[in-house]
Design a protein around this motif. Structure first.
Motif: not given
Length: 297
Positions: A119, A61, A122, A65
């Protein structure tokens, strides 16, 4: 190789649903390094030794990102776990934080702690466990218009947190599914007032207020029904003169706050727990003040 040490966390802390969290001095350690290709995971059940592992998916991820110029061609992960799974002590948050922190270092991205917090939150979908796992101490955190805002609270040194941990799990998804879709205005006011009082009482060491401040109308009574002997343990904690009790995260761990000079609580609570049908263990912990620590070995 990176050695990443991440503390356990206890979230919600009574009325602070999805906003309050506190780091505890028991830790998961993660040893993460780049290899030529593929993925190798050790130190966990076979069902987690694949590309769906939360540490690995958190790393992916991060890379999707950030899109850094450097991405490892392969990853080796070794887990040294001391935090029980699905007990409301932030084991998932430790994996997410470790994955994001490792990805940041291995890709030379040099993101700061706020960017890492954003991050990781999220991935978790809320910051109440992530923030103290990364930063240490007790943290008040919220998301507003896509941005995370937080502040740190120093827990008085004379307080300890007694984790009362059962031998059964409670999935976070089940614990969330039982919560009501609509909350009464009076219950919102109740939680706002009690969470505010809790923060104030901790800051000012007004320990006699913590028992009242830990009360909640949003999640604890709903989730307590899923936990055998929940109310028996809460009531016994107060009978033994603890200064506050709350459900740790989504449960099933129950957290009692005591003063360090309380010489009776531990022994008497252990005796009571032995009388119950399920096996419960009690761990006396302190607030961790360091958060995540990384060593290169």
């Amino acid at each position: 190789m990176l050695e990443i040490k991440v503390p356990a966390t206890t979230a919600n802390i009574g009325p602070g649903f999805d906003t309050l969290g506190l780091a505890l001095n028991v830790y998961n350690k993660f040893y993460i390094s780049e290899i030529d290709k593929g993925i190798y995971i050790d130190g966990c059940d076979d069902k987690y030794r694949n590309e769906n592992n939360l540490i690995y998916t958190s790393m992916k991820y991060f890379y999707n990102k950030i899109n850094p110029p450097k991405i490892p061609t392969g990853i080796k992960i070794k887990i040294e776990s001391n935090i029980p799974l699905s007990r409301g002590l932030g084991s998932s948050a430790t994996c997410i934080v470790a994955g994001v922190v490792a990805a940041n270092i291995l890709s030379d991205s040099n993101l700061n702690k706020y960017e890492l917090l954003k991050i990781a939150s999220e991935i978790e979908d809320h910051p109440d466990n992530i923030a103290p796992a990364l930063l240490g101490n007790m943290v008040v955190s919220l998301i507003d218009d896509g941005n995370i805002y937080y502040d740190t609270i120093k827990i008085p040194n004379e307080l300890s947190f007694c984790c009362i941990i059962p031998d059964f799990e409670l999935s976070t998804s089940l614990a969330r599914s039982i919560l009501p879709n609509t909350i009464y205005h009076k219950d919102c006011v109740f939680n706002i007032s009690h969470s505010t009082l809790l923060v104030s009482a901790l800051l000012n060491k007004n320990f006699d207020l913590i028992k009242i401040a830990c009360k909640d109308k949003i999640h604890q009574d709903y989730r307590g029904k899923l936990i055998e002997n929940y109310y028996d343990i809460v009531n016994m904690s107060y009978d033994l003169n603890c200064i506050g009790v709350f459900l740790s995260g989504a449960g099933p761990t129950i957290m009692s706050i005591i003063k360090d000079d309380d010489i009776n609580f531990i022994g008497e609570m252990k005796s009571f727990l032995e009388s119950l049908d399920n096996r419960w263990i009690l761990k006396k912990l302190k607030c961790d003040t360091n958060g995540t620590i990384v060593n290169v070995i």
